[in-house]
Design an enzyme around this catalytic site. Sequence first.
Site, mmCIF file in Angstrom:
data_model
loop_
_atom_site.group_PDB
_atom_site.id
_atom_site.type_symbol
_atom_site.label_atom_id
_atom_site.label_comp_id
_atom_site.label_asym_id
_atom_site.label_seq_id
_atom_site.Cartn_x
_atom_site.Cartn_y
_atom_site.Cartn_z
ATOM 1 N N GLY A 266 0.837 -1.195 0.000
ATOM 2 C CA GLY A 266 0.000 0.000 0.000
ATOM 3 C C GLY A 266 0.867 1.237 0.000
ATOM 4 C CD GLU A 268 2.729 6.200 3.361
ATOM 5 O OE1 GLU A 268 3.837 6.652 3.689
ATOM 6 O OE2 GLU A 268 2.588 5.056 2.878
ATOM 7 C CG ASN A 269 -0.421 8.120 -2.580
ATOM 8 O OD1 ASN A 269 0.708 8.557 -2.461
ATOM 9 N ND2 ASN A 269 -0.687 7.057 -3.318
ATOM 10 C CG HIS A 292 1.319 -0.034 7.751
ATOM 11 N ND1 HIS A 292 2.263 -0.261 8.725
ATOM 12 C CD2 HIS A 292 1.937 0.712 6.796
ATOM 13 C CE1 HIS A 292 3.401 0.327 8.375
ATOM 14 N NE2 HIS A 292 3.229 0.924 7.210
ATOM 15 C CD GLU A 293 -0.024 1.613 3.484
ATOM 16 O OE1 GLU A 293 0.425 2.780 3.492
ATOM 17 O OE2 GLU A 293 0.720 0.621 3.454
ATOM 18 C CG HIS A 296 1.849 5.670 6.801
ATOM 19 N ND1 HIS A 296 3.022 6.150 7.338
ATOM 20 C CD2 HIS A 296 2.155 4.461 6.260
ATOM 21 C CE1 HIS A 296 3.987 5.271 7.136
ATOM 22 N NE2 HIS A 296 3.501 4.231 6.496
ATOM 23 C CD GLU A 315 6.658 3.053 6.836
ATOM 24 O OE1 GLU A 315 5.791 2.421 7.457
ATOM 25 O OE2 GLU A 315 6.440 3.589 5.728
ATOM 26 C CG ASP A 372 13.339 2.767 -3.075
ATOM 27 O OD1 ASP A 372 12.712 3.607 -2.404
ATOM 28 O OD2 ASP A 372 12.920 2.332 -4.161
ATOM 29 C CE1 TYR A 380 6.754 -0.260 6.437
ATOM 30 C CE2 TYR A 380 9.089 -0.165 5.907
ATOM 31 C CZ TYR A 380 7.777 0.069 5.557
ATOM 32 O OH TYR A 380 7.473 0.621 4.335
ATOM 33 N NE ARG A 553 2.546 -6.551 -0.735
ATOM 34 C CZ ARG A 553 1.745 -6.932 0.257
ATOM 35 N NH1 ARG A 553 0.703 -7.715 -0.005
ATOM 36 N NH2 ARG A 553 1.961 -6.519 1.488
#
Length: 602
Positions: A266, A268-269, A292-293, A296, A315, A372, A380, A553
Amino acid sequence: MSATTALLSPDPHTHAQPADAVVRHLELNLVVDFESRSLSGYATWQFQKFGAASELVLDARDLDVEAVLLGGPTGEPTAFELGPSDPVLGQSLRIAIRPDTTAVTVRYRTTPGAAALQWLTPEQTAGRQHPFLFTQSQAILARTWLPCQDSPGVRFTYEASVRVPAKLLALMSAENPQALDPAGQYHFRMEQPIPAYLMALAVGDLAFAPLSSRTGIYAEPATLPASTYEFADLERMVTAAEDLYGAYRWDRYDLLVLPPSFPFGGMENPRLTFVTPTILAGDRSLTSLVAHELAHSWSGNLVTNATWNDFWLNEGFTVYFERRIMEKLYGRPYSDMLQVLGHTALLHTIEELGPKSKDTHLHLDLAGRDPDEGLNEIAYEKGDYLLLTLENLVGRARLDAFIKEYFTSHSFQSMDTASFIGYLRRELLDKEPGLEEKLQLDAWVNQPGIPAVAPRVASVRFEAVEATLQSWLHGTPAAVLDTTGWSSHEWTHFLHGLPNNLSINQLLDLDTAFGFTQSGNAEILTAWFPKAIAASYHPVDEAVHRFLIRVGRRKFLVPLYKALLATLGGRERAQAIYAEARPNYHSVATSTLDVLVGRKTN
């Protein structure tokens, strides 16, 4: 510039110089062209200067900048310069400004290789009739589709006009339409300031279904019924989150279920979380990802890591918050399973990175590297484990009061590690002599591994799973094992606990009883496939091939390709599948897999 912004650590992943001139508001006007796989139009930035700044510096990467104007889109041309290209950071876009300049307009076009953009053909979508576009801007890919100050420490509001082909719906991380516009013209507004990595755009054959007055689901029509069923508890999640840490500040909370090529679980926009269809398990058992999202919306979107070296502040808080939401909805035994799964993943990551690696510190040094590289379980799960340890020391009530006030007092601001530690000391640790020493704060933040003070994590439900596993390993046929009511988490824990030297007959016994190879649950498949691949259990071959072709994914792809590569003749097989599958993967995934698999370029 706020006082807090001025004191934060410099960001090594941006060319921008926000201490001299910082953007505040964006007016974006774009045309989406599927045939040329490009976005074209202009971005007008309103900005604030400090001192005698003579230029505004933006980030760009693989953008065709056609002109830069002072003021709005009809303004006077001004000089600009694109700096040398860096493979990670892209280029600086230096724009000459006058003493009285408060806005500039950049006319530009994206290139087909823009790393944030994934252009899907109709055949790659559920409906197979219309193309699809989505963006993935985190960590520093917003600059590949928008000239911007691409740093999480810079926030701005925005408005946008986007023109798309007829019959397609456009959505952004903003106020969104809920129905098609026949002319394909859409307008957006985001009144709360956000950093560039939360800029998002999606265009496709999409429909909307409301779940409550402030929540709903966007998805391709073929996927919408399953999605609305899976996420029926969305409003309950938002309410549970508010009960914990204060009011939801973004007005609406909607989900967009993307095609399977989306590289993450996901994203989180704000107002519109992007999610993978791999969590459509049919039993609502994988919705902790949505929790989770949602979390955020406080930790990350409301209070944001100032640089990617501080990623754990996003995170770690979010994982802790996610599990508190799941506990509130489904009980402590359920959230304990998530905690144990996370702890197992953390131990695996530390083993992979090396127990003495500086990359297992919470506060990272990613200068000169792609950020990244810091998007792993350290941020996390070690971040969550720090908060879990703090909870163990001070109690939930005190920790909850601290976190709620932290979100409230730093809303719509950025936070770096040093500033957070100062706040933590003032508001919590210094009020109890010896508490910081008990917590071993520096060991968490600036030292490798897991400090000895960390509490043990355990799950009663997993203990029952482990007893069942032992029963099977001692000869009980799989068909008579009691697995009644097991969730996806229990099944994956069972599969992860299997030894690596299973025989074909043992795998066949499990597969016959439980149908793992034909499961529709991506978490179960990606726990089962590596065991089967390692044992040359060929009934999975076609299912593995089909999964790798369809799903993008990264969390799933990496272990599956690693499993293939570890077998005799596996590299050739992995490369053949990858050559076929790669067009369906986002650049976030291919940047990892090109190296891992060894991409053949001819």
